[in-house]
Write an enzyme that holds these catalytic residues in place. Structure first.
Site, PDB file in Angstrom:
ATOM      1  CB  CYS A  89      -2.959   2.444  -1.285  1.00  0.00           C
ATOM      2  SG  CYS A  89      -3.124   3.913  -0.260  1.00  0.00           S
ATOM      3  CB  CYS A  93      -5.499   6.305  -4.079  1.00  0.00           C
ATOM      4  SG  CYS A  93      -4.108   5.602  -3.175  1.00  0.00           S
ATOM      5  CB  CYS A 112      -7.432   3.725   0.169  1.00  0.00           C
ATOM      6  SG  CYS A 112      -6.798   5.122  -0.782  1.00  0.00           S
TER       7      CYS A 112
END
Length: 190
Positions: free
Chosen positions: A54, A51, A49
């Site tokens: 996180c 993003c 991920c």
């Protein structure tokens, strides 16, 4: 391509899961009063991920994150060291107040992912958990300081590792989210 560091648990190749992982213990990064969680069962929807919400290990461009049913998460030791990172977020990420490692993030609001908790499987003491299967929110690494000029190389490296890059979630999860929204709107068709 092989030299691009994305995340320590995938940089040397994605290890396949055992297919019979029964769960294990997640630990934070502290050497004293370590926060430990007991997880029952294997993880699902494991992915890299990009993003900015996180937790990522130092130097990692991506996190590796998966979900488990929230009922399968038990804080086993030193839960007093946990605090929610952002109470307004959908994912209530509980992090160690000392080392900063995100231990689990339940979804408790009315949402397609309600009843699931997000975890970082590389924190397991045991091996054999289901391998990452795709990469999500890839463009978001730009927000973390990666040059847009490097994005073709980032996507090529993810594909080289067998992780199809998406700038959202993978198609099955996006279909699940859209189905949830359609059911709420009364427009869902079997």
């Amino acid at each position: 391509m092989g030299g691009m560091a994305l995340h320590p648990s995938i940089d040397n190749g994605v290890s396949k899961g055992s297919g019979s992982f029964a769960g294990g213990t997640l630990s934070c990064g502290c050497t004293e009063r370590t926060v430990r969680l007991k997880i029952t069962g294997d993880v699902a929807h494991n992915h890299a991920c990009g993003c900015t919400k996180c937790w990522k290990p130092n130097g990692a461009m991506f996190s590796v994150v998966a979900v488990v049913p929230s009922d399968n998460v038990e804080v086993a030791e030193n839960g007093d060291k946990l605090a929610v990172v952002d109470p307004s977020a959908l994912i209530q990420r509980h992090a160690c107040k000392v080392c900063g490692v995100h231990m689990y993030g339940p979804v408790e609001r009315d949402h397609a992912f309600k009843g699931l908790s997000f975890i970082h499987p590389e924190r397991f003491a045991e091996n054999g958990w289901s391998a990452p299967g795709f990469a999500a929110f890839v463009s978001s690494v730009i927000e973390s300081g990666v040059s847009p000029k490097k994005m073709d190389g980032v996507r090529a490296r993810l594909k080289e590792l067998g992780l199809e890059p998406y700038d959202c979630l993978n198609p099955p999860l996006m279909d699940y989210l859209a189905s949830f929204a359609a059911k709420k709107a009364g427009t869902y068709v079997e």
